[in-house]
Design a protein around this motif. Structure first.
Motif, PDB file in Angstrom:
ATOM      1  N   GLY A   1       6.360  -5.579   3.221  1.00  0.00           N
ATOM      2  CA  GLY A   1       5.726  -6.844   2.880  1.00  0.00           C
ATOM      3  C   GLY A   1       4.223  -6.877   3.008  1.00  0.00           C
ATOM      4  N   TYR A   2       3.600  -5.709   3.239  1.00  0.00           N
ATOM      5  CA  TYR A   2       2.140  -5.664   3.355  1.00  0.00           C
ATOM      6  C   TYR A   2       1.501  -5.829   1.972  1.00  0.00           C
ATOM      7  CZ  TYR A   2       2.172  -3.809   8.166  1.00  0.00           C
ATOM      8  OH  TYR A   2       2.322  -3.639   9.510  1.00  0.00           O
ATOM      9  N   GLY A   3       0.401  -6.599   1.901  1.00  0.00           N
ATOM     10  CA  GLY A   3      -0.384  -6.671   0.678  1.00  0.00           C
ATOM     11  C   GLY A   3      -1.312  -5.469   0.587  1.00  0.00           C
TER      12      GLY A   3
ATOM     13  N   SER B   1      -1.774  17.086  -0.719  1.00  0.00           N
ATOM     14  CA  SER B   1      -0.908  16.554   0.346  1.00  0.00           C
ATOM     15  C   SER B   1      -1.359  15.165   0.762  1.00  0.00           C
ATOM     16  CB  SER B   1      -0.927  17.493   1.558  1.00  0.00           C
ATOM     17  OG  SER B   1      -0.453  18.770   1.224  1.00  0.00           O
ATOM     18  N   GLY B   2      -2.681  14.986   0.867  1.00  0.00           N
ATOM     19  CA  GLY B   2      -3.221  13.685   1.253  1.00  0.00           C
ATOM     20  C   GLY B   2      -2.872  12.604   0.245  1.00  0.00           C
ATOM     21  N   GLN B   3      -2.904  12.945  -1.048  1.00  0.00           N
ATOM     22  CA  GLN B   3      -2.581  11.972  -2.092  1.00  0.00           C
ATOM     23  C   GLN B   3      -1.111  11.561  -2.033  1.00  0.00           C
ATOM     24  OE1 GLN B   3      -4.596  10.314  -3.945  1.00  0.00           O
ATOM     25  NE2 GLN B   3      -3.079   9.245  -5.181  1.00  0.00           N
ATOM     26  N   PHE B   4      -0.217  12.543  -1.876  1.00  0.00           N
ATOM     27  CA  PHE B   4       1.207  12.205  -1.798  1.00  0.00           C
ATOM     28  C   PHE B   4       1.526  11.469  -0.493  1.00  0.00           C
ATOM     29  CE2 PHE B   4       1.985  15.225  -5.282  1.00  0.00           C
ATOM     30  CZ  PHE B   4       2.868  14.461  -6.035  1.00  0.00           C
ATOM     31  N   ARG B   5       0.796  11.804   0.586  1.00  0.00           N
ATOM     32  CA  ARG B   5       0.991  11.075   1.849  1.00  0.00           C
ATOM     33  C   ARG B   5       0.577   9.612   1.660  1.00  0.00           C
ATOM     34  NH1 ARG B   5      -2.470  13.645   4.694  1.00  0.00           N
ATOM     35  NH2 ARG B   5      -1.133  15.469   4.895  1.00  0.00           N
ATOM     36  N   LEU B   6      -0.503   9.399   0.893  1.00  0.00           N
ATOM     37  CA  LEU B   6      -0.952   8.043   0.603  1.00  0.00           C
ATOM     38  C   LEU B   6       0.116   7.286  -0.194  1.00  0.00           C
ATOM     39  CD1 LEU B   6      -3.178   5.869   0.590  1.00  0.00           C
ATOM     40  CD2 LEU B   6      -4.102   6.955  -1.468  1.00  0.00           C
ATOM     41  N   LEU B   7       0.714   7.940  -1.193  1.00  0.00           N
ATOM     42  CA  LEU B   7       1.774   7.293  -1.976  1.00  0.00           C
ATOM     43  C   LEU B   7       2.934   6.890  -1.079  1.00  0.00           C
ATOM     44  CD1 LEU B   7       2.050   9.426  -5.269  1.00  0.00           C
ATOM     45  CD2 LEU B   7       0.451   7.630  -4.686  1.00  0.00           C
ATOM     46  N   TYR B   8       3.299   7.792  -0.173  1.00  0.00           N
ATOM     47  CA  TYR B   8       4.415   7.542   0.742  1.00  0.00           C
ATOM     48  C   TYR B   8       4.099   6.345   1.649  1.00  0.00           C
ATOM     49  CZ  TYR B   8       8.164   8.562   4.076  1.00  0.00           C
ATOM     50  OH  TYR B   8       9.285   8.477   4.871  1.00  0.00           O
ATOM     51  N   GLN B   9       2.883   6.319   2.201  1.00  0.00           N
ATOM     52  CA  GLN B   9       2.494   5.234   3.104  1.00  0.00           C
ATOM     53  C   GLN B   9       2.433   3.892   2.369  1.00  0.00           C
ATOM     54  OE1 GLN B   9      -1.174   7.198   4.329  1.00  0.00           O
ATOM     55  NE2 GLN B   9      -0.458   7.292   6.446  1.00  0.00           N
ATOM     56  N   VAL B  10       1.856   3.903   1.166  1.00  0.00           N
ATOM     57  CA  VAL B  10       1.746   2.667   0.390  1.00  0.00           C
ATOM     58  C   VAL B  10       3.123   2.123   0.043  1.00  0.00           C
ATOM     59  CG1 VAL B  10       1.006   1.707  -1.843  1.00  0.00           C
ATOM     60  CG2 VAL B  10      -0.551   3.156  -0.533  1.00  0.00           C
ATOM     61  N   LYS B  11       4.013   3.010  -0.358  1.00  0.00           N
ATOM     62  CA  LYS B  11       5.370   2.598  -0.721  1.00  0.00           C
ATOM     63  C   LYS B  11       6.099   2.009   0.487  1.00  0.00           C
ATOM     64  CE  LYS B  11       9.307   4.355  -3.417  1.00  0.00           C
ATOM     65  NZ  LYS B  11       8.946   3.631  -4.653  1.00  0.00           N
ATOM     66  N   GLU B  12       5.962   2.662   1.636  1.00  0.00           N
ATOM     67  CA  GLU B  12       6.644   2.220   2.850  1.00  0.00           C
ATOM     68  C   GLU B  12       6.092   0.879   3.338  1.00  0.00           C
ATOM     69  OE1 GLU B  12       9.449   2.342   5.800  1.00  0.00           O
ATOM     70  OE2 GLU B  12       9.236   3.678   4.069  1.00  0.00           O
ATOM     71  N   LEU B  13       4.766   0.741   3.344  1.00  0.00           N
ATOM     72  CA  LEU B  13       4.163  -0.506   3.825  1.00  0.00           C
ATOM     73  C   LEU B  13       4.394  -1.662   2.845  1.00  0.00           C
ATOM     74  CD1 LEU B  13       0.816   0.885   5.313  1.00  0.00           C
ATOM     75  CD2 LEU B  13       2.755  -0.038   6.580  1.00  0.00           C
ATOM     76  N   SER B  14       4.426  -1.346   1.548  1.00  0.00           N
ATOM     77  CA  SER B  14       4.730  -2.382   0.552  1.00  0.00           C
ATOM     78  C   SER B  14       6.134  -2.924   0.769  1.00  0.00           C
ATOM     79  CB  SER B  14       4.604  -1.823  -0.871  1.00  0.00           C
ATOM     80  OG  SER B  14       3.282  -1.446  -1.149  1.00  0.00           O
ATOM     81  N   ARG B  15       7.073  -2.036   1.098  1.00  0.00           N
ATOM     82  CA  ARG B  15       8.451  -2.434   1.365  1.00  0.00           C
ATOM     83  C   ARG B  15       8.515  -3.397   2.557  1.00  0.00           C
ATOM     84  NH1 ARG B  15      10.402   2.200   2.243  1.00  0.00           N
ATOM     85  NH2 ARG B  15      11.202   2.653   0.178  1.00  0.00           N
TER      86      ARG B  15
END
Length: 343
Positions: A274-276, A258-272
């Motif tokens: 404009g976060y580096g 769950s933690g890994q998929f939550r990380l994917l979700y957060q990274v995808k959202e923050l990348s959208r």
């Protein structure tokens, strides 16, 4: 990283300071520095007489200073570790003892020439407004033990291997990070093992790392997610069954998954937004290398897929905690449900 290596080299050459301040949350760097001081300051027969470790949450500083001003017995130097100097932080703690900081202030201005005093503060930050923090930073050799960047970890791996008398290839370093993660304690142990295996060749290559490096549970979960990325549910189940054979608890597997998929979700959202990658790592408080790997995986899922997977994991977590089904079966059902099309 250069600051850490420079300090260690000085210790190994017996170029000691009378005062050290070690602070930060990277416990491996703190412990490694302590071990180097123990190894190079005192001989084994001196340890019983000239070494002491104090917890400043339990012992008043004036008692420690009294010890610091006591002449060494059967040796030339004393080594004192002062753990948990709460008076250097802004953290609200219920102090069990009162410290006479005037005694410490006077000592710091004129430390005993035969004692090495080491303050070990396992805190992320010190209170820079405090007079004692300013004075100690001015008078002591300071090491901030913070989480290393990916580039610094690679430098540290090369230095660690070189210290063992072996050379490690760049692609082997990359694979070691993938397999062992960024935990310095685990990486150190793996490098020692790989160095022994290298033997007379004095060389660690990619194949050696792939064959010998122990996979952490987190790494197995990362590989399991890779199987999901490839829509290889059979492969994911195969890894899951292997973890069960290794006596890993289903609830722990589910938590890390769950933690890994939550990380994917957060990274995808923050990348959208404009976060580096470095900004993302700082925002969600994970190592930049994990963000780098997650960014690659997250691009292979649509928003709808990630949202659905998060829902399935939340449902599995609920079932795990309410005890309706066998825990092993709940994760199996999660993988089977991944086959189902999005409604």
């Amino acid at each position: 990283m250069n600051v850490v290596m420079d300090l260690w080299r000085k210790i190994e050459k017996k170029q000691f300071s009378r005062l050290y301040l070690l602070y930060g949350t990277e416990s491996f760097l703190l412990n490694e520095t302590k071990m180097k001081l123990l190894e190079h300051v005192l001989d084994e027969e001196e340890m019983d007489f000239n070494f002491a470790s104090y917890d400043l949450e339990e012992t008043p500083i004036e008692a420690v200073i009294e010890d610091a001003e006591t002449l060494p017995f059967m040796g030339e130097q004393r080594l004192l570790f002062l753990n948990n100097p709460v008076f250097l932080t802004a953290e609200k703690t219920k102090e069990k003892v009162e410290h006479n900081l005037a005694v410490l202030e006077a000592y710091l201005k004129e430390p005993a020439p035969f004692t090495i005093l080491v303050f070990i503060a396992p805190y992320e930050k010190l209170d820079e407004r405090k007079k004692m923090t300013k004075l100690l930073k001015k008078e002591a050799e300071v090491l901030e033990a913070k989480k290393l960047s990916e580039a610094d970890i690679k430098i540290w791996i090369r230095n660690k291997a070189a210290g063992n008398g072996v050379q490690i290839d760049e692609e082997a370093i990359e694979m070691l990070l993938v397999l062992a993660g960024t935990n310095l304690m685990m990486i150190s142990s793996e490098i020692d093992k790989l160095s022994l295996y290298a033997g007379d060749t004095k060389h660690i290559d990619l194949k050696t790392v792939e064959n010998l490096t122990a996979r952490s549970l987190e790494q197995n979960i990362f590989t399991l997610v890779e199987m999901v990325v490839k829509r290889d549910i059979e492969g994911a189940l195969r890894i899951y069954y292997d973890l069960l054979k290794q006596n890993e608890e289903p609830i722990k597997i589910l938590s890390i998954l769950s933690g890994q998929f939550r990380l994917l979700y957060q990274v995808k959202e923050l990348s959208r937004k404009g976060y580096g990658q470095q900004q993302i790592a700082t925002t969600i408080k994970v190592h930049p290398y994990r963000v780098k790997l997650a960014a690659g995986q997250s691009r292979l899922f649509s928003d709808e897929e990630l949202g659905r997977i998060m829902d399935l994991l939340a449902d599995a977590d609920y079932q795990m905690k309410t005890g309706g089904l066998k825990k092993e079966m709940i994760i199996e059902m999660f993988f089977f449900r991944l086959h189902q099309p999005i409604a």
